[in-house]
Design a protein around this motif. Structure first.
Motif, PDB file in Angstrom:
ATOM      1  N   ASN A   1       0.810  -1.217   0.000  1.00 49.28           N
ATOM      2  CA  ASN A   1       0.000   0.000   0.000  1.00 49.28           C
ATOM      3  C   ASN A   1       0.846   1.272   0.000  1.00 49.28           C
ATOM      4  O   ASN A   1       0.311   2.371   0.007  1.00 49.28           O
ATOM      5  N   THR A   2       2.154   1.116   0.042  1.00 52.53           N
ATOM      6  CA  THR A   2       3.055   2.263   0.027  1.00 52.53           C
ATOM      7  C   THR A   2       3.384   2.629  -1.404  1.00 52.53           C
ATOM      8  O   THR A   2       3.824   1.785  -2.173  1.00 52.53           O
ATOM      9  N   LYS A   3       3.162   3.876  -1.746  1.00 53.90           N
ATOM     10  CA  LYS A   3       3.449   4.341  -3.104  1.00 53.90           C
ATOM     11  C   LYS A   3       4.776   5.096  -3.057  1.00 53.90           C
ATOM     12  O   LYS A   3       4.940   6.052  -2.303  1.00 53.90           O
ATOM     13  N   LEU A   4       5.736   4.622  -3.860  1.00 56.11           N
ATOM     14  CA  LEU A   4       7.063   5.236  -3.896  1.00 56.11           C
ATOM     15  C   LEU A   4       7.421   5.633  -5.317  1.00 56.11           C
ATOM     16  O   LEU A   4       6.957   5.034  -6.280  1.00 56.11           O
ATOM     17  N   SER A   5       8.303   6.601  -5.417  1.00 49.52           N
ATOM     18  CA  SER A   5       8.809   7.002  -6.729  1.00 49.52           C
ATOM     19  C   SER A   5       9.935   6.053  -7.131  1.00 49.52           C
ATOM     20  O   SER A   5      10.464   5.307  -6.298  1.00 49.52           O
ATOM     21  N   ALA A   6      10.321   6.095  -8.394  1.00 54.36           N
ATOM     22  CA  ALA A   6      11.435   5.268  -8.867  1.00 54.36           C
ATOM     23  C   ALA A   6      12.701   5.606  -8.081  1.00 54.36           C
ATOM     24  O   ALA A   6      13.481   4.711  -7.729  1.00 54.36           O
ATOM     25  N   ASP A   7      12.920   6.877  -7.783  1.00 54.77           N
ATOM     26  CA  ASP A   7      14.095   7.279  -6.999  1.00 54.77           C
ATOM     27  C   ASP A   7      14.057   6.680  -5.596  1.00 54.77           C
ATOM     28  O   ASP A   7      15.093   6.268  -5.070  1.00 54.77           O
ATOM     29  N   ASP A   8      12.859   6.617  -4.996  1.00 53.79           N
ATOM     30  CA  ASP A   8      12.733   6.022  -3.658  1.00 53.79           C
ATOM     31  C   ASP A   8      13.050   4.526  -3.695  1.00 53.79           C
ATOM     32  O   ASP A   8      13.745   4.005  -2.821  1.00 53.79           O
ATOM     33  N   TYR A   9      12.531   3.816  -4.698  1.00 50.22           N
ATOM     34  CA  TYR A   9      12.847   2.396  -4.845  1.00 50.22           C
ATOM     35  C   TYR A   9      14.351   2.206  -5.034  1.00 50.22           C
ATOM     36  O   TYR A   9      14.961   1.326  -4.427  1.00 50.22           O
ATOM     37  N   ARG A  10      14.934   3.018  -5.886  1.00 47.31           N
ATOM     38  CA  ARG A  10      16.376   2.930  -6.159  1.00 47.31           C
ATOM     39  C   ARG A  10      17.174   3.158  -4.870  1.00 47.31           C
ATOM     40  O   ARG A  10      18.111   2.430  -4.568  1.00 47.31           O
ATOM     41  N   GLU A  11      16.789   4.158  -4.097  1.00 46.92           N
ATOM     42  CA  GLU A  11      17.478   4.467  -2.844  1.00 46.92           C
ATOM     43  C   GLU A  11      17.341   3.319  -1.845  1.00 46.92           C
ATOM     44  O   GLU A  11      18.304   2.948  -1.192  1.00 46.92           O
ATOM     45  N   ARG A  12      16.151   2.739  -1.749  1.00 48.27           N
ATOM     46  CA  ARG A  12      15.963   1.604  -0.832  1.00 48.27           C
ATOM     47  C   ARG A  12      16.803   0.403  -1.251  1.00 48.27           C
ATOM     48  O   ARG A  12      17.377  -0.278  -0.414  1.00 48.27           O
TER      49      ARG A  12
END
Length: 163
Positions: free
Chosen positions: A117-128
């Motif tokens: 249910n968490t919506k993340l940007s591509a940059d957020d996914y990349r950072e994680r």
């Protein structure tokens, strides 16, 4: 892009127009309570073949081996989807396969725990993902593993003490 969606949901719908709606067993393999609800929300009309989509974006016919690899990568069920190791050995890209320069992570796949249910940007996914890799490297060093550069790639090598 092969599946130009204007949102994550729209892109998944575009993919399902090619792969078809997954069966219950494949949805369960996703291990996501959100997946079943999400899939049920789509009202798919007509299924389109991957070769038709690729033909629309190019005047020349797509290599059958390329279609086969793409179909194997587009399996909804992660247990049926080809692994990166298998994909690198696929006939379509076999000429680029170099086992000496394709290390695998010695401790299994890297997974990032993210709530559906968490919506993340591509940059957020990349950072994680970057943070997870850094954490794994730190843990490996603490366990006696050493990361070394091998022909331009990072490989993990277990250091064993000399007896």
């Amino acid at each position: 892009p092969v599946f130009p969606g204007n949102s994550t949901m729209h892109q998944i719908e575009k993919i399902l127009e090619v792969t078809g709606k997954p069966v219950e067993k494949d949805i369960k393999a996703m291990q996501s309570p959100f997946a079943a609800t999400m899939i049920e929300s789509f009202s798919l009309n007509e299924q389109t073949s991957l070769s038709d989509i690729c033909r629309r974006s190019s005047s020349e016919a797509l290599d059958p081996e390329a279609l086969d690899l793409m179909n194997q990568c587009l399996q909804f069920n992660p247990e049926k989807r080809c692994s990166s190791e298998f994909a690198l050995m696929h006939p379509y890209i076999a000429e680029f396969h170099n086992p000496d320069n394709e290390p695998t992570h010695p401790h299994g796949p890297i997974q990032i725990d993210i709530d559906d249910n968490t919506k993340l940007s591509a940059d957020d996914y990349r950072e994680r993902l970057y943070r997870e890799i850094q954490q794994r490297r730190k843990e490996a060093r603490e366990k006696g593993h050493q990361f070394v550069r091998k022909k331009g790639s990072i490989a993990a090598v277990l250091q064993s003490p000399i007896d």
